[in-house]
Design an enzyme around this catalytic site. Structure first.
Site, short mmCIF file in Angstrom:
data_model
loop_
_atom_site.label_atom_id
_atom_site.label_comp_id
_atom_site.label_asym_id
_atom_site.label_seq_id
_atom_site.Cartn_x
_atom_site.Cartn_y
_atom_site.Cartn_z
N THR A 164 43.16 62.80 29.75
CA THR A 164 43.59 62.43 28.52
C THR A 164 42.36 63.09 27.11
OG1 THR A 164 42.53 59.68 30.08
CG2 THR A 164 41.57 59.93 27.90
N PRO A 166 41.11 62.95 23.35
CA PRO A 166 40.28 62.71 22.00
C PRO A 166 41.45 62.13 21.68
CG PRO A 166 39.37 64.79 22.00
CD PRO A 166 40.38 64.13 23.37
N GLY A 167 42.78 62.25 21.09
CA GLY A 167 43.80 62.10 20.90
C GLY A 167 44.70 60.83 21.72
N GLN A 374 23.98 37.12 37.97
CA GLN A 374 24.13 35.55 37.38
C GLN A 374 23.18 34.46 38.23
OE1 GLN A 374 24.15 34.67 34.66
NE2 GLN A 374 23.68 32.23 33.90
N MET A 375 23.55 35.00 40.09
CA MET A 375 23.17 34.39 40.31
C MET A 375 21.16 34.70 41.07
SD MET A 375 26.09 33.49 43.77
CE MET A 375 27.04 32.40 43.28
N GLY A 378 16.46 35.86 36.83
CA GLY A 378 16.12 37.07 35.65
C GLY A 378 15.93 38.38 36.75
N GLU A 401 42.05 55.44 34.61
CA GLU A 401 42.68 56.07 35.17
C GLU A 401 44.09 54.74 35.00
OE1 GLU A 401 42.56 56.80 38.92
OE2 GLU A 401 40.73 58.01 39.26
N GLU A 405 45.09 47.22 29.72
CA GLU A 405 46.82 47.26 29.38
C GLU A 405 47.30 47.61 30.26
OE1 GLU A 405 43.25 47.59 28.36
OE2 GLU A 405 42.48 45.19 27.77
N ARG A 413 57.17 46.82 32.09
CA ARG A 413 58.24 47.35 32.14
C ARG A 413 59.36 46.62 32.99
NH1 ARG A 413 56.36 52.75 30.43
NH2 ARG A 413 55.47 51.97 29.23
#
Lengths: 419, 254
Positions: A164, A166-167, A374-375, A378, A401, A405, A413
């Site tokens: 990977t 930056p661009g 959630q269960m 708090g 990785e 998407e 494909r």
């Protein structure tokens, strides 16, 4: 002979064992996979169950007690990972002649799933390290394999995977880091982003451009730390995965010997993608471990916490929610293990199945961990409780990785290809 | 001297499992419950393997008495470094009544058959907490015993054993052949490594029947009933020492 299995005796023995093995009985029993329908040992061979047992024991004794500290203090647990390597976890699917354990993709998935219950972030790094070791083992020539693999398998040296930039993230093939041939060196210029282990690792497997645009112009070079022109950016501050440092890796006229080219020029993208197929199974396996641990934590909380005059476990909504979590966990596990088998057997559907597994499992397991938080009410939001760390640590599995998407791109494909 | 060590390994309910009593109070629920090697047996295996690595002994033989599943426990011992295994097949009713007396007879018979120099056992099993097998085996063989060992060193044909006893630590020197039982602090058992687990597949496990060893499995004990311990009751506060003494006398404790 009256066998009285008293909880206090187990606890007493547990505290004895505690001193010796540094366990915390309460937390550890939750993660040893002792529950019924979600037992991850089902369907495994005896040998795989042994591998799994070692991994679970290692996770419970060596990782789980430190998981929170490694996260909060951002410690890269080198010694613990080296201990793991001594057991064979440094190059699980690397060939034995260069120090690997020579196991299958399925064995690997089982091991990472178990280790992940001890610390997701550290296990995920170990899996990336394994991926790099495999790439050198598979595509390197004998000199390269003998030079790099033994040290990687023992974790004398650590590895990073550099694709990977930056661009170029999802559009990986558009990467710009150039490698210009000059005599018997390639001169690298460019930078990589979000590199796991970057700055603290020793061996960098770098995808760079030796040819023209697109995937066919990309080659794979092994760059060693200390090479002049190899620099690092600042350590990133992340939401999770804090037991591994993440940095940009910067090349400024960095001269790399031609002998460090893996395979041939133009093969780099192919090598990167083949590495990622296995990497995706590994990351999905890490998500599985976190989800498994979270379900056990949620179950224990439901059995203990009381509101409205009874334990939460008597509440039908929560019972059903837990059942849904367990069902999705088992479904996820089956998909990952099938993908691992397909990859091992080099089946035609392997790549799609790995993508499907990564997509489905990272999403579902994040939901499971989130639901488990959630269960807890708090308490789930407090760093004293492990469930929040599982949630934070596996959130990124839906992104790296190959984003989920991109997984959809790969699958569609395959579906829409003219045959 | 054969240089051979027998190590007994017992398959028990995993220490982290919450034990449940069967509804008919006849025993403990074991079906579908996770089992593993008794933790003290792990320590015994580790000690034997360490002796072999130091070249003090030549061969480690792991022994387990029980049904088919006991072979898993032997495999774990092999993965830790034992050289071969012996599975003494005991199943069904015989297995339910199998206790220290029967196991010690089996161990004694095997020790003679295999010409063992040393037997190392865990000090006790975490399911029945008997703490008898080692002592009985030594008695049947008329061998010296070093029980509750927290430190063992071989010195020629003698063994120096540091024992953990109620009053502290006791050091004894015993002749070989001998029986040792491992206590918690003797060592920290190693993890099996992936290569060792794979090598363990190739190691042999011999199958033996108790009858072949001339051992009679009849139990002299009968389990009448198994109950959970009583629920912990709340305590109560008292105002004066006289009240306290009065209450203690009332409940029959004094």
């Amino acid at each position: 002979m009256a066998v009285v299995g008293s909880l206090s005796r187990i606890a007493r023995l547990g505290s004895d064992i505690c001193r010796n093995h540094r366990l915390m009985l309460g937390r550890i029993s939750q993660r040893r996979g002792i529950a019924s329908c979600i037992d991850p040992a089902y369907g495994l061979t005896d040998e795989q169950k042994e591998f799994q047992k070692v991994a679970f024991d290692f996770a419970a004794n060596e990782m789980a007690p430190h998981m929170a500290e490694w996260d909060q203090k951002e410690i890269f647990p080198v010694e613990t990972m080296r201990k793991a390597a001594q057991l064979g976890f440094g190059g699980i699917y690397v060939q034995p002649d260069v120090g690997g354990s020579g196991l299958s993709r399925l064995d690997t998935s089982v091991i990472f799933e178990a280790l992940s219950t001890g610390c997701v972030s550290t296990t995920a790094y170990i899996s990336i390290h394994n991926m790099c070791a495999w790439m050198i083992d598979t595509f390197g020539n004998n000199e390269q394999r003998e030079k790099f693999c033994p040290d990687l398998c023992s974790m004398e040296k650590f590895a990073s995977y550099c694709l990977t930039e930056p661009g170029s993230g999802s559009d990986a093939a558009s990467l710009l880091t150039s490698a210009r041939r000059e005599g018997d060196h390639y001169i690298l210029n460019g930078s990589k982003a979000f590199i796991s282990g970057g700055g603290d690792t020793d061996v960098y497997v770098v995808m760079c451009r030796t040819g023209s645009k697109g995937p066919k112009g990309i080659s794979c070079l092994v760059v060693e730390k200390g090479t002049p022109g190899l620099n690092f950016g600042k350590k990133e501050k992340k939401v999770g995965w804090n037991s591994q440092p993440t940095r940009a890796v910067i090349f400024e006229d960095c001269a790399v010997p031609v002998t460090n080219l893996l395979g041939v020029e133009g093969q780099g993208f192919n090598i990167a993608m083949k590495g990622l197929n296995g990497g995706r199974i590994n990351i999905a396996s890490c998500s599985l471990g976190a989800a498994h641990a979270s379900v056990l934590l949620a179950k224990d909380h439901l059995l203990v916490r009381k509101q409205f005059g009874e334990t939460l476990a008597n509440n039908q909504f929560l019972q059903f929610k837990l059942a849904e979590m367990a069902t999705k966990l088992v479904a996820s596990r089956l998909l990952v293990r099938e993908a691992a088998t397909a990859l091992q057997e080099k089946r035609a559907d392997a790549v799609s199945l790995c993508s499907m597994a990564k997509l489905f499992v990272t999403d579902e397991c994040f939901n499971i961990c989130n639901q488990a938080l959630q269960m807890h009410g708090g308490y789930g939001y407090l760093k004293d409780y492990a469930v929040q760390q599982y949630v934070r640590d596996i959130r990124v599995h839906q992104i790296l990785e190959g984003t989920n998407e991109v997984m959809r791109m790969i699958i569609s494909r395959n579906l829409l290809a003219e045959s | 001297m054969s240089g051979r060590v027998l190590v007994g390994v017992k398959r028990v309910i995993d220490y982290a499992v919450k034990i449940r009593v069967k509804p008919d109070n006849s025993g403990i629920v074991t079906d579908g419950v996770k089992h593993s090697m008794n933790p003290f047996c792990e320590i015994a295996v580790e000690e034997a393997v360490k002796m072999k690595e130091k070249k003090l002994i030549k061969e480690v033989v792991a022994v387990s008495c029980g049904p088919q599943q006991s072979q898993e426990t032997i495999r774990t011992a092999l993965a830790m470094g034992a050289d071969r295994g012996i599975h003494v097949e005991v199943s069904g009713k015989d297995y339910e009544t199998l206790g220290p007396l029967q196991v010690s007879k089996i161990m004694a018979a095997l020790a003679k058959k295999e010409d063992a120099q040393l037997i190392i056992l865990g000090k006790q099993a975490i399911d029945d907490d008997c703490n008898q097998t080692g002592q009985m085996t030594a008695a049947l063989l008329d061998w010296p015993q070093g029980t509750f060992a927290s430190e063992v060193s071989l010195e020629g044909d003698k063994i120096k054993v540091v024992r953990e006893i109620d009053g502290g630590l006791e050091t004894i020197k015993i002749n070989t052949p001998a029986v040792l039982t491992a206590d918690l602090r003797l060592n920290t058992p190693r993890y099996a490594t992936l290569p060792n687990i794979m090598k363990a597949k190739k190691k042999k496990i011999a199958n033996v029947k108790p009858a072949d060893l001339g051992v009679d499995l009849t139990s002299r004990l009968e389990v009448l009933r198994v109950d959970e311990p009583p629920q912990r009751q709340a305590g109560m506060k008292v105002e004066t020492v006289e009240d306290l003494v009065g209450k203690l006398k009332e409940s029959g404790k004094v």
